[in-house]
Design a protein around this motif. Sequence first.
Motif, PDB file in Angstrom:
ATOM      1  N   ASP A 154       0.832  -1.208   0.000  1.00 25.11           N
ATOM      2  CA  ASP A 154       0.000   0.000   0.000  1.00 25.11           C
ATOM      3  C   ASP A 154       0.863   1.254   0.000  1.00 25.11           C
ATOM      4  O   ASP A 154       0.581   2.215  -0.719  1.00 25.11           O
ATOM      5  CB  ASP A 154      -0.931   0.026   1.216  1.00 25.11           C
TER       6      ASP A 154
ATOM      7  N   ASP B 142       4.218   5.553  -5.606  1.00 24.70           N
ATOM      8  CA  ASP B 142       4.143   5.510  -7.067  1.00 24.70           C
ATOM      9  C   ASP B 142       3.152   6.542  -7.609  1.00 24.70           C
ATOM     10  O   ASP B 142       3.447   7.244  -8.580  1.00 24.70           O
ATOM     11  CB  ASP B 142       3.750   4.110  -7.542  1.00 24.70           C
ATOM     12  N   ASN B 143       1.990   6.643  -6.976  1.00 24.65           N
ATOM     13  CA  ASN B 143       0.983   7.605  -7.435  1.00 24.65           C
ATOM     14  C   ASN B 143       1.453   9.048  -7.271  1.00 24.65           C
ATOM     15  O   ASN B 143       1.264   9.874  -8.168  1.00 24.65           O
ATOM     16  CB  ASN B 143      -0.339   7.396  -6.698  1.00 24.65           C
ATOM     17  N   VAL B 144       2.058   9.356  -6.154  1.00 21.91           N
ATOM     18  CA  VAL B 144       2.568  10.708  -5.932  1.00 21.91           C
ATOM     19  C   VAL B 144       3.687  11.009  -6.923  1.00 21.91           C
ATOM     20  O   VAL B 144       3.761  12.111  -7.482  1.00 21.91           O
ATOM     21  CB  VAL B 144       3.045  10.891  -4.471  1.00 21.91           C
ATOM     22  N   SER B 145       4.532  10.040  -7.175  1.00 23.36           N
ATOM     23  CA  SER B 145       5.623  10.227  -8.138  1.00 23.36           C
ATOM     24  C   SER B 145       5.087  10.537  -9.528  1.00 23.36           C
ATOM     25  O   SER B 145       5.605  11.412 -10.223  1.00 23.36           O
ATOM     26  CB  SER B 145       6.512   8.978  -8.194  1.00 23.36           C
ATOM     27  N   LYS B 146       4.029   9.844  -9.939  1.00 26.32           N
ATOM     28  CA  LYS B 146       3.417  10.106 -11.248  1.00 26.32           C
ATOM     29  C   LYS B 146       2.882  11.529 -11.331  1.00 26.32           C
ATOM     30  O   LYS B 146       3.025  12.209 -12.349  1.00 26.32           O
ATOM     31  CB  LYS B 146       2.300   9.109 -11.517  1.00 26.32           C
ATOM     32  N   ILE B 147       2.263  11.987 -10.261  1.00 31.78           N
ATOM     33  CA  ILE B 147       1.732  13.349 -10.226  1.00 31.78           C
ATOM     34  C   ILE B 147       2.867  14.364 -10.359  1.00 31.78           C
ATOM     35  O   ILE B 147       2.784  15.322 -11.130  1.00 31.78           O
ATOM     36  CB  ILE B 147       0.923  13.589  -8.936  1.00 31.78           C
TER      37      ILE B 147
ATOM     38  N   LYS C 174       2.323   1.854  -3.386  1.00 35.03           N
ATOM     39  CA  LYS C 174       1.321   2.401  -4.309  1.00 35.03           C
ATOM     40  C   LYS C 174       1.170   3.909  -4.103  1.00 35.03           C
ATOM     41  O   LYS C 174       1.046   4.662  -5.064  1.00 35.03           O
ATOM     42  CB  LYS C 174      -0.024   1.712  -4.114  1.00 35.03           C
ATOM     43  N   ILE C 175       1.165   4.334  -2.848  1.00 36.88           N
ATOM     44  CA  ILE C 175       1.076   5.770  -2.541  1.00 36.88           C
ATOM     45  C   ILE C 175       2.271   6.496  -3.135  1.00 36.88           C
ATOM     46  O   ILE C 175       2.129   7.530  -3.795  1.00 36.88           O
ATOM     47  CB  ILE C 175       0.998   6.007  -1.017  1.00 36.88           C
TER      48      ILE C 175
END
Length: 50
Positions: free
Chosen positions: A28, A34-39, A31-32
Amino acid sequence: MAVIKEIKYRSGIIRIHDDYCKNNTKEDNQKIIDNVSKIIIGYYQKQKIG
Protein backbone atom coordinates in the motif's frame (compact mmCIF):
# COMPACT_ATOMS: atom_id res chain seq x y z
CA MET A 1 -1.04 11.73 14.25
CA ALA A 2 2.57 12.77 14.59
CA VAL A 3 4.62 14.95 12.26
CA ILE A 4 7.59 12.87 11.17
CA LYS A 5 9.17 15.42 8.84
CA GLU A 6 8.86 19.10 7.97
CA ILE A 7 10.24 20.51 4.74
CA LYS A 8 10.45 24.25 4.13
CA TYR A 9 9.51 24.95 0.51
CA ARG A 10 9.35 28.48 -0.83
CA SER A 11 6.96 30.37 1.42
CA GLY A 12 5.35 27.28 2.93
CA ILE A 13 6.05 24.16 4.91
CA ILE A 14 5.34 20.58 3.85
CA ARG A 15 4.47 18.41 6.84
CA ILE A 16 4.56 14.64 6.56
CA HIS A 17 2.47 12.82 9.17
CA ASP A 18 2.77 9.19 10.20
CA ASP A 19 -0.93 8.47 9.74
CA TYR A 20 -0.59 8.17 5.97
CA CYS A 21 1.27 4.88 6.33
CA LYS A 22 1.10 3.62 9.86
CA ASN A 23 -1.70 1.09 9.24
CA ASN A 24 -0.75 0.19 5.65
CA THR A 25 1.10 -2.75 4.18
CA LYS A 26 4.40 -2.23 2.38
CA GLU A 27 2.53 -2.71 -0.89
CA ASP A 28 0.00 0.00 0.00
CA ASN A 29 2.80 2.40 0.88
CA GLN A 30 4.55 1.68 -2.41
CA LYS A 31 1.32 2.40 -4.31
CA ILE A 32 1.08 5.77 -2.54
CA ILE A 33 4.68 6.59 -3.45
CA ASP A 34 4.14 5.51 -7.07
CA ASN A 35 0.98 7.61 -7.43
CA VAL A 36 2.57 10.71 -5.93
CA SER A 37 5.62 10.23 -8.14
CA LYS A 38 3.42 10.11 -11.25
CA ILE A 39 1.73 13.35 -10.23
CA ILE A 40 5.06 15.08 -9.64
CA ILE A 41 6.60 13.82 -12.89
CA GLY A 42 3.49 14.91 -14.81
CA TYR A 43 3.71 18.37 -13.29
CA TYR A 44 7.33 18.83 -14.31
CA GLN A 45 6.71 17.47 -17.80
CA LYS A 46 3.93 20.03 -18.29
CA GLN A 47 6.21 22.80 -17.02
CA LYS A 48 8.91 21.75 -19.45
CA ILE A 49 6.53 21.73 -22.44
CA GLY A 50 4.98 25.05 -21.95
